[in-house]
Structure formats: structure tokens, C-alpha cells
Scaffold this active site. Structure first.
Site, short mmCIF file in Angstrom:
data_model
loop_
_atom_site.label_atom_id
_atom_site.label_comp_id
_atom_site.label_asym_id
_atom_site.label_seq_id
_atom_site.Cartn_x
_atom_site.Cartn_y
_atom_site.Cartn_z
N SER A 129 -63.97 22.14 -22.63
CA SER A 129 -63.22 22.39 -23.57
C SER A 129 -62.91 20.92 -24.07
O SER A 129 -62.39 20.74 -25.29
CB SER A 129 -61.99 22.96 -23.22
N LYS A 132 -63.60 20.15 -27.86
CA LYS A 132 -62.74 20.62 -28.91
C LYS A 132 -62.10 19.58 -29.67
O LYS A 132 -61.97 19.76 -31.02
CB LYS A 132 -61.55 21.29 -28.30
N TYR A 234 -53.63 29.12 -25.92
CA TYR A 234 -54.86 28.49 -25.74
C TYR A 234 -55.93 29.76 -25.78
O TYR A 234 -55.84 30.52 -24.92
CB TYR A 234 -55.02 27.86 -24.15
#
Length: 454
Positions: A129, A132, A234
Site C-alpha cells: 500500500s 498509494k 481504509y
């Protein structure tokens, strides 16, 4: 990228066994790798944070001033090596920098406990992640160019987002009840994780829904868990941002990254698909068993048809990722290369979710993640790419600092007040591994103590 290849005037390396001396001089680059913030850029970014109520607006008397005392690399290195010697983690790479140069780097332990291959600063990690942040930068570049808009319906670009439905609950038979959202999803919702999309890893309602949906093909695969803007959760919003980048940018997200972020910044070890040479430098994943022991796993097989995603699935190294963090710390530019305007960097760093609580996650799958609360008792918010701690962290970062992480226990932070950024990379499951977090905190404290005025 090796320590020698880092384009900085000075590179500090810990003095533990197997490391180079502190303040080892690196070759001069062909062009300046970095420059000080202009006063205008510094004021813009500080003003943006002050507007968000994260840090007080204050006169800037010396942005990016030299360190008042050198980073005691031997002390930090000894502390990290002690965690390796105690068997708490298999290996780690940790680095920190200000706008001008790297102030600490260290590599400890092994890439794989079974083979005892030594960790090095150019080790390749799956950072999950942490992609991101790259996706957020890409989207905001397109906002700057007028190709995307933060507050218009994202369905204007990707029509699939216009058909998303909100899960209102389950009926007496356990069937999901869906309804249209009260407002359309925007890019701002997606970037700040207030879109309504939530990961099943941390949301039992998503898990329950998906179990039913497997037997009912007519149900949408990705419901919203709430109306856009109503809550923080999330989830896979950045996958949608990645598609928006692909559409608005006119090319796949991996090509967009390469052309507009990775290439210009010289981040040559960051990619969705790695070469054989990079794979030879890759760290193996280690899974922590119920008894606390770490079990090395074989390297994942390269996917024949790897579809790049804005939310995960990328590889990088600590030096590469630190380069991105330095560019953001420096108001969007590094070594004469600008990836974002200072105003945009300030917007990324500003609270976008009001008084909504962010960053605390209750696991729905302990094999993949522990419960997540990195800073108990600290108010957390979200910007356009980072989690923000509204309160200072005891013995660590200042209020208004920015952070996030990857599933395999890779972490970064940017402290705009202290003018420091750090990255620490391990390869361990489950996420938020207690031992990995102890190592992370110890590294952060060491850097903060070295940088903070006495």
C-alpha cells in the site's frame, strides 16, 4: 540502487558490523540532487498545514537548517542490530533524510533466514500500500493540469463509480439491502478514504457481504459501506484513483509513474514488475507463527499478466522511496525536478476529513493483519495521500507529521516541522507486527533525538 549510487553529497551509515563508517562521502552527482526550499514554498506549505489546524502558523527563520548535532549512527545501528540478534525480526533497511541529504542509512540481518543472504540498502521489497502515495501524487499532477478535479463526480471520468450502491444492512434472510448513495463519489473522497469503499481485511460487514455475493452473481462486487464523506474507512479507493489516472493521463498507471514520477526522480528500482537482477536482490517474506517464530517463505512467482494497481502490488527499495519523500519534504521538487507544486504538497498534508477519526483498524483476518493503532491516544486524520497525527507522538514525531505503511511491514513518515523523512522496510506478516513496530519506533526515536534541538 547502492549506497555508492545515491546522488547525495554525504551519506551516513551505521557502524555496526558489516556497515560502512558514518558520514561516508559519496561521489558528487552530475546535477544537484537537492536544494533548499524557497521562502515562498516554505510559507505556502506551512500556511496549508495551519489552515488545516494541524500545526500553528509560525515565522520560518531557517527552513532546512543544518543538523544541530550529527546523527549518532552507531547508536541507532547498534539498537537495530540488537533486534536482529534477539531474533525479533529477520532483517531491516532503515534510512532518513532532510531536504539536502541522507542523514542515516543502515541495513541489518538477512533477506532470508533460510539462506542467510545479507540485507543491503539496495534490497528490493514488496511495499504494497505504500504505492498509494505514488498514486496520490499522480492524481494530483493531473489535477494541476486540469485533467482531474477534486470535487466533481469521479464518474465523469470512470462511469463505473456512478453505479456504486451503499450497503444499508441485511434483511431477515441475510440478503444485503442496497441503495443509491446520497452524494456522488469524488476524487477527494477517494484520496482521503471517505468514499465508502472498505477492505474486507478490516471490515466484517464487507466479509459478510462478499460471502452472500458469491452465491448471488447479480450483486455488485464492491458495495459502499457508507455514503461518501460520512465516515473514514481504509479501503480500495486508490485502485479507483489508479484507473482515473490511467484514463485522464492517457496511459497505463505503470507507464504514467515511469514517465512523470519514477523516471524524473531517478527511482529506477520502483516498479510493478521487477527484472531478474532486481529479483536477485529481493527480500523474502517471513510469516510469524503463533509461537512467535519467523518462517521464511519462497519468493512469489512473477505474475504472467500482472495488472498494475493504484492501491498495491509494487516493489521498491528504501533509497528509492526516500527520494519520493524528500521531494515532498522539499515542497514537490528535488534536484531541479518538480513533481508537484508547493501548494499541492500543502494540500496533501492538510486534514481533509474534519473531525472524523482515521487510522485505527480492527482486523477481520489475524493471519494477514493485527489490529492497527500506531499511536494510541493520538488524534489521527487523513490528507490526500497520508495519515496525519494531529497531536505530537511522545518521544517521536511532531504534530502534523505524515505517514503510512505497506502490508508486509514497510513504513514511512515525514515530519514537516522537524524537516525530516524516514523509511523503514521489513518483510513480515501479519501487518502491524508488534516486533516490527518496536523496531520502527526505536528507529524513529533515534532519528528524532538526533535531529531535534537539545
Amino acid at each position: 540502487m547502492s549506497c555508492r549510487e545515491l546522488s547525495y553529497r554525504y551519506v551516513t551509515c551505521a557502524k555496526s558490523p558489516g556497515e560502512r563508517p558514518a558520514f561516508a562521502e559519496a561521489p558528487r552527482p552530475n546535477r544537484a540532487r537537492n536544494s533548499l526550499l524557497s521562502r515562498r514554498e516554505a510559507l505556502l506549505r506551512t500556511a496549508g498545514l495551519a489552515v488545516a489546524g494541524l500545526i500553528p502558523a509560525a515565522p520560518l527563520h531557517g527552513v532546512a537548517a543544518p543538523l544541530r548535532k550529527p546523527v549518532r549512527s552507531g547508536e541507532i545501528g547498534a539498537a537495530l542490530q540488537a533486534k536482529i540478534d534477539a531474533g525479533e525480526i529477520p532483517g531491516v533497511v532503515a534510512m532518513a533524510a532532510n531536504e539536502q541529504s541522507v542523514v542515516y542509512e543502515g541495513a541489518f540481518g538477512t533477506r532470508n533466514l533460510a539462506t542467510a543472504t545479507r540485507m543491503s540498502t539496495d534490497t528490493v521489497f514488496r511495499i504494497a500500500s505504500m504505492v498509494k502515495l505514488l498514486t496520490s501524487v499522480a492524481a494530483l499532477q493531473l489535477v494541476e493540469r486540469g485533467k482531474l478535479k477534486l470535487d466533481e463526480p469521479a464518474a465523469h471520468i470512470d462511469e463505473r463509480l456512478g453505479s456504486a450502491k451503499v450497503l444499508a444492512g441485511f434483511d431477515a434472510k441475510g440478503l444485503p439491502q442496497l441503495r443509491p448513495p446520497h452524494k456522488p463519489i469524488t476524487l477527494r473522497h477517494l484520496l482521503s478514504h471517505t468514499s465508502g469503499f472498505s477492505y474486507p481485511l478490516w471490515d466484517p460487514n464487507v466479509v459478510r457481504y462478499l460471502k452472500v455475493a458469491r452465491s448471488h452473481p447479480a450483486l455488485p462486487r464492491r458495495p459502499l459501506m457508507f455514503d461518501p464523506g460520512a465516515r473514514w474507512a481504509y479501503g480500495g479507493s486508490l485502485d479507483d484513483v489508479g484507473r482515473l489516472v490511467g484514463i485522464a493521463g492517457g496511459k497505463s498507471i505503470d507507464r504514467y509513474f515511469r514517465d512523470h514520477i519514477l523516471g524524473p526522480l531517478g527511482m529506477n528500482d520502483t516498479a510493478f514488475a521487477i527484472s531478474d537482477e532486481q529479483r536477485a536482490r529481493q527480500a523474502s517474506l517471513h510469516v510469524r507463527g503463533a509461537d512467535g517464530r519467523l518462517l521464511p517463505q519462497p519468493l512469489e512467482k512473477p505474475a504472467a499478466r500482472n495488472v498494475p494497481s493504484g492501491g498495491g502490488g509494487i516493489y521498491s527499495t528504501a533509497p528509492d522511496y526516500l527520494t519520493l519523500l524528500q521531494a515532498l519534504l522539499n515542497g514537490g521538487s528535488l534536484g531541479g525536478t518538480r513533481i508537484l507544486r508547493p501548494q499541492t504538497v500543502a494540500l496533501m498534508s492538510a486534514n481533509q476529513i474534519g473531525n472524523l477519526q482515521a487510522g485505527i483498524l480492527k482486523t477481520a483476518n489475524p493471519a494477514l493483519s493485527n489490529d492497527v493503532d500506531f499511536f494510541p491516544g493520538v488524534r489521527l486524520r487523513w490528507g490526500l495521500g497520508h495519515m496525519i497525527n494531529v497531536d505530537p507522538v511522545p518521544d517521536g514525531r511532531n504534530a502534523g507529521s505524515l505517514t503510512w505503511a505497506g502490508l508486509f511491514n514497510t513504513y514511512y513518515w515525514i515530519d514537516p516541522t522537524m524537516r525530516i523523512a524516514g523509511v523503514i522496510m521489513m518483510q513480515i506478516l501479519p501487518f502491524a507486527d508488534p516486533q516490527a513496530l518496536k523496531v520502527y519506533r526505536q528507529f524513529e526515536r533515534g532519528i528524532c533525538h538526533a535531529v531535534r534541538p537539545a
